[in-house]
Motif scaffolding. Structure first.
Motif, mmCIF file in Angstrom:
data_model
loop_
_atom_site.group_PDB
_atom_site.id
_atom_site.type_symbol
_atom_site.label_atom_id
_atom_site.label_comp_id
_atom_site.label_asym_id
_atom_site.label_seq_id
_atom_site.Cartn_x
_atom_site.Cartn_y
_atom_site.Cartn_z
ATOM 1 N N UNK A 77 0.822 -1.212 0.000
ATOM 2 C CA UNK A 77 0.000 0.000 0.000
ATOM 3 C C UNK A 77 0.856 1.262 0.000
ATOM 4 N N UNK A 78 1.971 1.269 0.768
ATOM 5 C CA UNK A 78 2.821 2.461 0.805
ATOM 6 C C UNK A 78 3.545 2.661 -0.520
ATOM 7 N N UNK A 90 3.875 5.661 -5.757
ATOM 8 C CA UNK A 90 3.773 5.729 -7.218
ATOM 9 C C UNK A 90 2.724 6.755 -7.647
ATOM 10 N N UNK A 91 1.579 6.745 -6.971
ATOM 11 C CA UNK A 91 0.518 7.686 -7.313
ATOM 12 C C UNK A 91 0.972 9.119 -7.090
ATOM 13 N N UNK A 126 3.960 6.430 4.672
ATOM 14 C CA UNK A 126 4.154 6.957 3.323
ATOM 15 C C UNK A 126 5.635 7.058 2.967
ATOM 16 N N UNK A 127 6.454 7.586 3.885
ATOM 17 C CA UNK A 127 7.880 7.774 3.601
ATOM 18 C C UNK A 127 8.610 6.441 3.464
ATOM 19 N N UNK A 128 8.065 5.402 4.079
ATOM 20 C CA UNK A 128 8.623 4.062 3.893
ATOM 21 C C UNK A 128 8.513 3.651 2.434
ATOM 22 N N UNK A 129 7.381 3.973 1.812
ATOM 23 C CA UNK A 129 7.201 3.678 0.390
ATOM 24 C C UNK A 129 8.090 4.527 -0.490
#
Length: 238
Positions: free
Chosen positions: A19-20, A25-26, A95-98
């Motif tokens: 999910x992250x 990407x989005x 989020x920052x993990x992604x």
């Protein structure tokens, strides 16, 4: 170092959740479109971007816009060192993990965990952003280089990709919270091979690292001047 920061680092070691990564990407492609429309942002010499293998991306740093702009237009997922305090909030940490952020404990003079994570990322063939001037600066002159990027390059044999960013300081200078619609141009230099030890030596000497850093400084200044001119910024160096 807080328990939340330790927890964030443990999660980063495991890699981003699905999910992250999808959120990253989005946001990346949405930001790319927004930057192009709002700042008329253009990238020059994009062919210089290594498509695979470890690389240390080394931009000049004049604005808080620099990190998201370089990341949005970089074809690969770009890992970078960031304030560990940003990872203490559960939502931002997710989020920052992604995004590939490596949290840095700025309360420590030598954050070995962040350093080890940076070495690990490069040895795994990833792209790592390191601002060679350190913290955000101001003006048209590139400040003296810190040791981080060059040292990592010597340790991992990863080339350095120098990057000039013109116009970002005018678009969002220090103390500004709302960016102005100024033209921004990113100019990539050609990758610089990692410094190599002299024949018969196992490591790169301090003098060789210093010379490499001085050469990087000259290249970055030329790229910065070029980017500033293309962005229509005044008072650039000739």
């Amino acid at each position: 170092m807080s328990e939340a920061l330790n927890d964030a680092r443990t999660k980063i070691e495991k890699g981003p959740t699905k999910s992250s990564f999808l959120a990253y990407c989005f946001v990346k492609y949405a930001a790319r479109t927004a930057f192009f429309l709002y700042f008329r942002l253009f990238v020059r010499n994009a062919k210089a971007l290594p498509k695979k293998g470890p690389v240390i991306v080394s931009p000049v740093h004049r604005s808080n816009l620099d990190v998201p702009m370089v990341g949005a237009f970089f074809q690969r997922r770009l890992h970078y060192l960031g304030k560990g305090s940003l990872m203490t909030n559960r939502l931002s940490a997710w989020f920052l993990q992604g995004c590939g952020m490596i949290p840095l404990d700025r309360d420590s003079r030598a954050d070995k965990l962040a350093l080890d994570a940076s070495l690990k990322a490069l040895k795994e063939g990833k792209a790592l952003a390191v601002f060679p001037e350190g913290e955000r600066k101001s003006g048209s002159t590139v400040f003296p280089m810190l040791d981080g990027a060059v040292w990592l390059s010597a340790k991992t044999n990863a080339p350095i990709l120098p990057v000039g960013i013109g116009g970002s300081e005018l678009a969002m200078p220090k103390g500004s919270y709302i960016p102005k619609p100024r033209k921004v141009v990113i100019v990539y230099g050609d990758p610089i091979p990692a410094p190599q030890p002299k024949e018969g030596s196992k490591r790169v000497s301090r003098s060789e690292l210093t010379k490499y850093s001085e050469d990087l400084h000259i290249i970055l200044q030329e790229l910065f001047d070029n980017a500033q001119r293309k962005a229509g910024c005044p008072n650039t160096n000739d």
